[in-house]
Design an enzyme around this catalytic site. Structure first.
Site, PDB file in Angstrom:
ATOM      1  N   GLU A 114     -55.453  88.336  31.873  1.00  0.00           N
ATOM      2  CA  GLU A 114     -56.579  88.865  32.635  1.00  0.00           C
ATOM      3  C   GLU A 114     -56.185  90.083  33.465  1.00  0.00           C
ATOM      4  OE1 GLU A 114     -59.053  86.069  34.764  1.00  0.00           O
ATOM      5  OE2 GLU A 114     -58.559  84.454  33.380  1.00  0.00           O
ATOM      6  N   GLU A 126     -57.357  84.107  43.930  1.00  0.00           N
ATOM      7  CA  GLU A 126     -56.955  83.260  42.797  1.00  0.00           C
ATOM      8  C   GLU A 126     -57.028  84.152  41.569  1.00  0.00           C
ATOM      9  OE1 GLU A 126     -56.936  82.002  39.674  1.00  0.00           O
ATOM     10  OE2 GLU A 126     -58.632  80.601  39.817  1.00  0.00           O
TER      11      GLU A 126
END
Length: 421
Positions: free
Chosen positions: A180, A171
């Site tokens: 990110e 994930e």
């Protein structure tokens, strides 16, 4: 996040401390027993796996450290659409997992590894860079799955596996899909460990853009920005009259700073379909089996899409959201395709929500107009895990004529920079 610059000596000492902490916190692995109670090949395979290095000190401070807390893991686990989609992707596709070796990248508390093991995987390597790895091992053992799941602490770039894997599950998605930059690590893991014909879970991802109508969030940000302009005038006046100090030379820099903060930085939001003035269109599509790391880091051209406006009225901004699909690979297709969506909804929202960006001033759109979008998604220079969007939008309108013929004309245009922090 902050940009830290520790000395080489400080970084070396920090890594040494982290290594000592891991050796004391994580008990040595023992030869496990298989489901039939005898020592088996899976246990011997697990025995050869090795932990990796701790994250870089700066990257840990900017990113990884947050994931070492249970409260943050709980926030993600409590997102039922997120967790349920991964559960369905594994448990509804037992033939895809039966007897397979699985790698879980960024395992966190180990929930995806647990799903893979319950779906029939014979061996799961759960790689987690933070101290959450210690807890993940305890959680997996509490499920009675310690003989299947091997938890490795360290970055996936540096861990060692004794074999290639059949499936990589992760994930990795952040705000606007790519914030990110965790997908980098997933692709490195793919290139290091995935067998030819192996499957990525999820296998595909799509980023969408959609125009947004009237938005109190964007209106409030504009008001706050205007308030900072007034504050600056008051500030410089007082500095001059009270202290005989002239700060007017800083006005341009202050305005740029505040404009970036209020008008160019995205906002987290949970939108409903009625706030969208046209259906979202794909701006970026990713096949995790084929996309290269270089394409993500250094895109050669902006992504493009065209959106037909379905409502007359102001377009005050645009939003970005994403979908993921779990389709398996050509050689190991999923029996049941599962979709995870973060689209605007009237139901339960995901913890990703959507990202909202403003047009200042808004576009004056009419039903039937076309919004042409060009977006170059880059990494921010000071922190590669944050995003910088270079954008170009054009609002096109068909000229009014008896025949309805003629080329559409540009009635509004916006070029700008946006940031996802």
């Amino acid at each position: 996040g902050r940009s830290l610059a520790p000395s080489a000596r400080a970084t070396k000492l920090a890594r040494a401390r982290a290594a000592r902490r891991w050796r004391t916190a994580m008990p040595p692995r023992k030869l496990s027993r298989g489901r039939n109670g005898s020592a088996n090949g899976e246990a011997e395979t697990a025995q050869a796996a090795k932990d990796g290095d701790a994250p870089d000190e700066t990257d840990n401070a900017n990113y990884f450290c947050e994931y070492a807390y249970l409260y943050h893991q709980m926030d993600m686990l409590e997102d039922n659409h997120r967790t349920g989609s991964y559960y369905n992707a594994c448990l509804h596709n037992p033939k895809s997992f039966e007897g397979k070796v699985v790698l879980d990248v960024g395992a966190g508390s180990g929930i995806l590894s647990i799903f893979a093991a319950k779906a029939g995987a014979k061996q799961v390597f759960a790689v987690e860079a933070t101290d959450m790895a210690v807890r993940a091992r305890k959680i997996c053992e509490a499920q009675g799955l310690g003989h299947i799941i091997t938890v490795l602490q360290g970055t996936v770039e540096t861990v060692q596996l004794p074999c290639q894997v059949d499936i990589i599950i992760s994930e990795w998605m952040g705000y606007l899909l790519l914030r990110e930059s965790m997908l980098d690590s997933v692709l490195i893991a793919r290139d290091r460990f995935l067998k030819p014909g192996g499957a990525m879970y999820p296998s595909h991802a799509t980023l969408y853009l959609a125009p947004v109508g009237a938005s109190k969030v964007l209106q409030d940000k504009k008001s706050l920005f205007e308030g900072e302009i007034e504050r600056w005038e008051t500030f410089t006046g007082r500095m001059s009259s009270w202290y005989e100090a002239d700060y007017s030379c800083m006005k341009e820099e202050f305005m740029a700073e505040q404009r970036k903060y209020y008008l160019e930085t995205s906002s987290f939001i949970n939108l409903t379909p009625k706030q969208i003035v046209a259906p979202g269109r794909p701006i970026l599509e990713i096949d995790l089996h084929t996309v290269s790391l270089e394409e993500l880091k250094n895109p050669s051209a902006p992504s493009k899409c065209s959106i037909g406006i379905s409502k007359t009225g102001p377009v005050e901004g645009f939003t970005g959201y994403f979908d993921n699909w779990f389709r398996g690979s050509a050689e190991n297709k999923a029996e049941e395709e599962v979709k995870l969506t973060t689209a605007p909804t009237t139901g339960a929202h995901t913890h990703w929500g959507q990202q909202l960006f403003g047009f200042y001033p808004p576009l004056d759109a009419q039903k039937g107009d076309t919004l042409e979008c060009e977006v170059l998604i880059k990494r921010q220079q000071k922190n590669h895990r944050l995003l910088h969007l270079v954008t170009h939008f054009r609002l096109l309108r068909q000229p009014a004529s008896a025949s309805g013929d003629g080329e559409p004309v540009v009635v509004a245009e916006r070029k700008g920079n946006y940031y996802v922090d």
